[in-house]
Design a protein around this motif. Structure first.
Motif, PDB file in Angstrom:
ATOM      1  N   GLU A 190      64.168 -42.673  -9.330  1.00 52.18           N
ATOM      2  CA  GLU A 190      63.841 -41.675  -8.316  1.00 52.18           C
ATOM      3  C   GLU A 190      64.805 -40.497  -8.380  1.00 52.18           C
ATOM      4  O   GLU A 190      64.407 -39.347  -8.216  1.00 52.18           O
ATOM      5  CB  GLU A 190      63.875 -42.312  -6.926  1.00 52.18           C
ATOM      6  CG  GLU A 190      62.707 -43.251  -6.654  1.00 52.18           C
ATOM      7  CD  GLU A 190      62.832 -43.936  -5.301  1.00 52.18           C
ATOM      8  OE1 GLU A 190      63.955 -43.912  -4.729  1.00 52.18           O
ATOM      9  OE2 GLU A 190      61.827 -44.497  -4.821  1.00 52.18           O
ATOM     10  N   LEU A 193      63.868 -38.523 -11.368  1.00 53.72           N
ATOM     11  CA  LEU A 193      62.621 -37.826 -11.091  1.00 53.72           C
ATOM     12  C   LEU A 193      62.858 -36.630 -10.181  1.00 53.72           C
ATOM     13  O   LEU A 193      62.305 -35.543 -10.397  1.00 53.72           O
ATOM     14  CB  LEU A 193      61.628 -38.789 -10.453  1.00 53.72           C
ATOM     15  CG  LEU A 193      60.190 -38.303 -10.280  1.00 53.72           C
ATOM     16  CD1 LEU A 193      59.569 -37.972 -11.632  1.00 53.72           C
ATOM     17  CD2 LEU A 193      59.357 -39.352  -9.559  1.00 53.72           C
ATOM     18  N   ARG A 194      63.717 -36.825  -9.168  1.00 54.05           N
ATOM     19  CA  ARG A 194      64.031 -35.719  -8.258  1.00 54.05           C
ATOM     20  C   ARG A 194      64.732 -34.597  -9.003  1.00 54.05           C
ATOM     21  O   ARG A 194      64.416 -33.414  -8.805  1.00 54.05           O
ATOM     22  CB  ARG A 194      64.896 -36.235  -7.110  1.00 54.05           C
ATOM     23  CG  ARG A 194      65.209 -35.192  -6.055  1.00 54.05           C
ATOM     24  CD  ARG A 194      65.821 -35.817  -4.814  1.00 54.05           C
ATOM     25  NE  ARG A 194      67.030 -36.554  -5.093  1.00 54.05           N
ATOM     26  CZ  ARG A 194      67.142 -37.869  -5.082  1.00 54.05           C
ATOM     27  NH1 ARG A 194      66.081 -38.618  -4.811  1.00 54.05           N
ATOM     28  NH2 ARG A 194      68.290 -38.470  -5.339  1.00 54.05           N
ATOM     29  N   ASN A 195      65.672 -34.969  -9.878  1.00 54.04           N
ATOM     30  CA  ASN A 195      66.365 -33.952 -10.666  1.00 54.04           C
ATOM     31  C   ASN A 195      65.404 -33.207 -11.585  1.00 54.04           C
ATOM     32  O   ASN A 195      65.514 -31.995 -11.773  1.00 54.04           O
ATOM     33  CB  ASN A 195      67.478 -34.604 -11.491  1.00 54.04           C
ATOM     34  CG  ASN A 195      68.614 -35.101 -10.621  1.00 54.04           C
ATOM     35  OD1 ASN A 195      68.796 -34.650  -9.497  1.00 54.04           O
ATOM     36  ND2 ASN A 195      69.381 -36.050 -11.141  1.00 54.04           N
ATOM     37  N   TYR A 197      62.162 -32.800 -11.056  1.00 54.18           N
ATOM     38  CA  TYR A 197      61.349 -31.915 -10.218  1.00 54.18           C
ATOM     39  C   TYR A 197      62.131 -30.637  -9.886  1.00 54.18           C
ATOM     40  O   TYR A 197      61.586 -29.533  -9.965  1.00 54.18           O
ATOM     41  CB  TYR A 197      60.938 -32.621  -8.929  1.00 54.18           C
ATOM     42  CG  TYR A 197      59.713 -33.492  -9.064  1.00 54.18           C
ATOM     43  CD1 TYR A 197      58.526 -32.989  -9.599  1.00 54.18           C
ATOM     44  CD2 TYR A 197      59.729 -34.816  -8.659  1.00 54.18           C
ATOM     45  CE1 TYR A 197      57.406 -33.780  -9.731  1.00 54.18           C
ATOM     46  CE2 TYR A 197      58.610 -35.624  -8.785  1.00 54.18           C
ATOM     47  CZ  TYR A 197      57.451 -35.100  -9.323  1.00 54.18           C
ATOM     48  OH  TYR A 197      56.338 -35.883  -9.453  1.00 54.18           O
ATOM     49  N   GLU A 198      63.405 -30.806  -9.508  1.00 54.29           N
ATOM     50  CA  GLU A 198      64.226 -29.633  -9.194  1.00 54.29           C
ATOM     51  C   GLU A 198      64.399 -28.752 -10.426  1.00 54.29           C
ATOM     52  O   GLU A 198      64.322 -27.523 -10.345  1.00 54.29           O
ATOM     53  CB  GLU A 198      65.584 -30.086  -8.659  1.00 54.29           C
ATOM     54  CG  GLU A 198      65.504 -30.780  -7.298  1.00 54.29           C
ATOM     55  CD  GLU A 198      66.847 -31.333  -6.863  1.00 54.29           C
ATOM     56  OE1 GLU A 198      67.814 -31.234  -7.657  1.00 54.29           O
ATOM     57  OE2 GLU A 198      66.934 -31.866  -5.734  1.00 54.29           O
ATOM     58  N   GLN A 199      64.637 -29.412 -11.576  1.00 56.74           N
ATOM     59  CA  GLN A 199      64.783 -28.653 -12.813  1.00 56.74           C
ATOM     60  C   GLN A 199      63.499 -27.930 -13.168  1.00 56.74           C
ATOM     61  O   GLN A 199      63.505 -26.784 -13.626  1.00 56.74           O
ATOM     62  CB  GLN A 199      65.195 -29.589 -13.942  1.00 56.74           C
ATOM     63  CG  GLN A 199      65.432 -28.897 -15.276  1.00 56.74           C
ATOM     64  CD  GLN A 199      65.848 -29.871 -16.356  1.00 56.74           C
ATOM     65  OE1 GLN A 199      66.183 -31.007 -16.081  1.00 56.74           O
ATOM     66  NE2 GLN A 199      65.800 -29.426 -17.602  1.00 56.74           N
ATOM     67  N   SER A 200      62.371 -28.622 -12.930  1.00 62.15           N
ATOM     68  CA  SER A 200      61.079 -28.007 -13.229  1.00 62.15           C
ATOM     69  C   SER A 200      60.844 -26.783 -12.350  1.00 62.15           C
ATOM     70  O   SER A 200      60.370 -25.744 -12.824  1.00 62.15           O
ATOM     71  CB  SER A 200      59.962 -29.029 -13.025  1.00 62.15           C
ATOM     72  OG  SER A 200      58.692 -28.444 -13.197  1.00 62.15           O
ATOM     73  N   MET A 201      61.187 -26.910 -11.054  1.00 62.35           N
ATOM     74  CA  MET A 201      61.022 -25.771 -10.146  1.00 62.35           C
ATOM     75  C   MET A 201      61.942 -24.623 -10.553  1.00 62.35           C
ATOM     76  O   MET A 201      61.541 -23.452 -10.535  1.00 62.35           O
ATOM     77  CB  MET A 201      61.323 -26.214  -8.714  1.00 62.35           C
ATOM     78  CG  MET A 201      60.314 -27.212  -8.156  1.00 62.35           C
ATOM     79  SD  MET A 201      60.759 -27.805  -6.511  1.00 62.35           S
ATOM     80  CE  MET A 201      60.623 -26.296  -5.578  1.00 62.35           C
ATOM     81  N   GLU A 204      60.505 -23.006 -13.560  1.00 62.60           N
ATOM     82  CA  GLU A 204      59.362 -22.174 -13.195  1.00 62.60           C
ATOM     83  C   GLU A 204      59.825 -20.836 -12.626  1.00 62.60           C
ATOM     84  O   GLU A 204      59.269 -19.789 -12.943  1.00 62.60           O
ATOM     85  CB  GLU A 204      58.472 -22.910 -12.180  1.00 62.60           C
ATOM     86  CG  GLU A 204      57.583 -23.968 -12.786  1.00 62.60           C
ATOM     87  CD  GLU A 204      56.556 -23.383 -13.745  1.00 62.60           C
ATOM     88  OE1 GLU A 204      56.019 -22.312 -13.455  1.00 62.60           O
ATOM     89  OE2 GLU A 204      56.316 -24.000 -14.792  1.00 62.60           O
TER      90      GLU A 204
END
Length: 497
Positions: A190, A193-195, A197-201, A204
């Motif tokens: 988790e 995954l959170r990291n 998601y943050e990296q993906s944002m 972007e």
């Protein structure tokens, strides 16, 4: 085989919570509608079906087992996992009244109140636990004993009799240990995954900013090109109007008419027509070529306008997208092997059959290699090499403590680089090699280091320029550039540009 405890989790097909359940032979559970529909589409022939989750094949179709679920099964599992009793579970021995149970017996599959608990058997096979509805899933379907272990090889929950029977020699762990291990793995996953998601944002956002920056750059470039085109066209038209052949012809025709008029007047006074024609012809031949001088001056002016305009565009590009300037790399002759010839400017390494007979010292390579005099322990750096088209070679970066023995430089955990071996290109680190199968022949390469970020990238500087690979690590020592020019007689060469 022991039964597997059914866990409340969403259907992996529709991702909705399971209120009714269909279980395949492999143990994976799905919504009845989802699994029926999917199995119809996954049927490969009349004899085989595949589980959509693990792809395990079953002959003559899977025997779907339907399990009745209590409406409060989610609460039951959660309270069991947290070790809390569930409110509202009545004693199964109190037939004439509803009395809340305080314990549940796995062997009897009964719920017991305080009174019936006192007279209940205390033998070890009667396992008591806090009241829970889902008793069958906690017991082995074969031995009717509590599921205490997990077999990693068969991925099944088993009892002590299963462990001593059909699972002998398998890797078996206590369920509590497996549970804690899975919980830790889940927390770690988790967090990752959170990291991500943050990296993906962040990526972007960075992508949007970069796209806006590129759009702004090219919009400005187009505007500047249009303005520059107008200026150049205007200057060409102005000069064409000023120095056009038509105007020069008209000017000379007018001058000729004036001269003829004067000649006519003088001719009446003295007969000198023949001398005049000769003199006129001689004067015409000696007249300077004004048009040629004018054209040369026009081209220079136009070139200056273009140069100034393009310079403004280059400056704007450098402001928006600054290019890392190459670092001046020189080779350390004190580390060069005796079969490596170093140029006088310390920029080129070349394999040679002539032993260089250099003084023996601790930091000298035994074969084929040389380090740079430069060391890099912070900042961003960029350098370019030109390699020979023949022979084997390697370029990259390494720690100064790299092994100095014979062998390929890539066979060391302290080297990161690119090599060409028998016509094939490879990315190399610590005996791990990645073949660049789609690499087109190239002999100019760029190496970019970001020490703090732990990034080392290799580029092929051909047309088109392309990124070959980026190593990501944490550097713990200063780095040197390192070149390897192959074995004796390979005629390989590497030049630092």
């Amino acid at each position: 085989m022991a039964s597997v405890e059914i866990i409340d989790e969403p259907c992996c097909i529709c991702m909705n919570k399971l209120t009714d359940l269909m279980l395949l032979n492999c143990g994976h559970q799905f919504c009845p509608k989802c699994i029926t529909k999917v199995l119809d589409t996954l049927k490969t022939n009349e004899e085989y079906y595949c589980c959509p989750k693990c792809r395990k094949r079953s002959q003559s179709g899977p025997e779907l087992q339907k399990f009745r679920r209590f409406s409060d099964s989610a609460k039951a599992y959660e309270s069991r996992r947290q070790g809390t009793s569930q409110p509202g579970i009545s004693c199964t021995q109190c037939l004439h009244s509803s009395v809340l149970a305080v314990k549940s017996c796995l062997l009897c599959e009964a719920h017991l109140c305080e009174d019936h608990l006192r007279i209940h058997s205390t033998s070890p096979e009667h396992v008591l636990l806090k009241p829970t509805i889902d008793l069958k899933s906690r017991k082995c379907s074969v031995h009717k004993r509590i599921l205490e272990y997990y077999c990693n090889e068969d991925e099944a929950c088993i009892c002590v009799s299963c462990r001593d029977g059909g699972h002998e020699g398998h890797q078996v762990e206590k369920l509590e240990e497996v549970f804690m291990k899975l919980v830790r793995e889940k927390v770690k996953t988790e967090r990752k995954l959170r990291n991500l998601y943050e990296q993906s944002m962040t990526e972007e956002d960075n992508k949007g900013e970069l796209i806006d920056k590129v759009d702004t750059f090219f919009t400005d470039i187009r505007h500047q090109l249009e303005d520059l085109e107008k200026r150049v066209r205007g200057e060409v038209s102005r000069q064409a109007d000023r120095f056009s052949a038509f105007h020069l012809i008209q000017e000379q025709e007018n001058k000729k008419d004036e001269l003829l008029l004067k000649i006519g007047q003088i001719e009446k006074l003295c007969i000198i027509a023949d001398q005049t024609d000769c003199t006129l012809n001689e004067s015409t031949e000696d007249a300077p070529d004004l048009q040629e001088e004018t054209c040369e001056r026009d081209k220079f002016l136009i070139a200056m306008i273009l140069h100034a305009g393009v310079s403004d565009m280059v400056k704007m590009k450098n402001d928006l997208f600054p290019l890392l300037q190459p670092t001046g790399i020189t080779l350390d002759i004190n580390t060069a092997a005796d079969d490596v010839q170093i140029s006088d400017d310390l920029k080129t390494a070349k394999s040679t059959n002539v032993n260089q007979s250099r003084p023996r010292r601790r930091g000298r390579f035994q074969t084929c290699r040389v380090l740079s005099t430069n060391t890099f322990s912070l900042g961003r750096h960029y350098w370019v090499v030109e390699t020979s088209t023949s022979g084997n070679w390697a370029v990259g970066m390494c720690y100064p403590t790299i092994k100095k023995e014979r062998g390929w430089v890539g066979e060391d955990e302290k080297f990161w680089g690119l090599k060409k071996l028998y016509g094939s290109y490879h990315i190399q680190h610590n005996r791990h090699s990645k073949h660049l199968s789609d690499m087109v022949p190239c002999n100019i390469f760029g190496v970019c280091l970001d020490y703090e970020a732990g990034h080392l990238s290799f580029y092929a500087l051909c047309d088109p320029v392309c990124l070959l690979h980026t190593f990501t690590t944490t550097f713990t020592e200063p780095l040197h550039a390192v070149l390897q020019v192959g074995e004796e007689g390979s005629h390989s060469q590497i030049k630092v540009l």
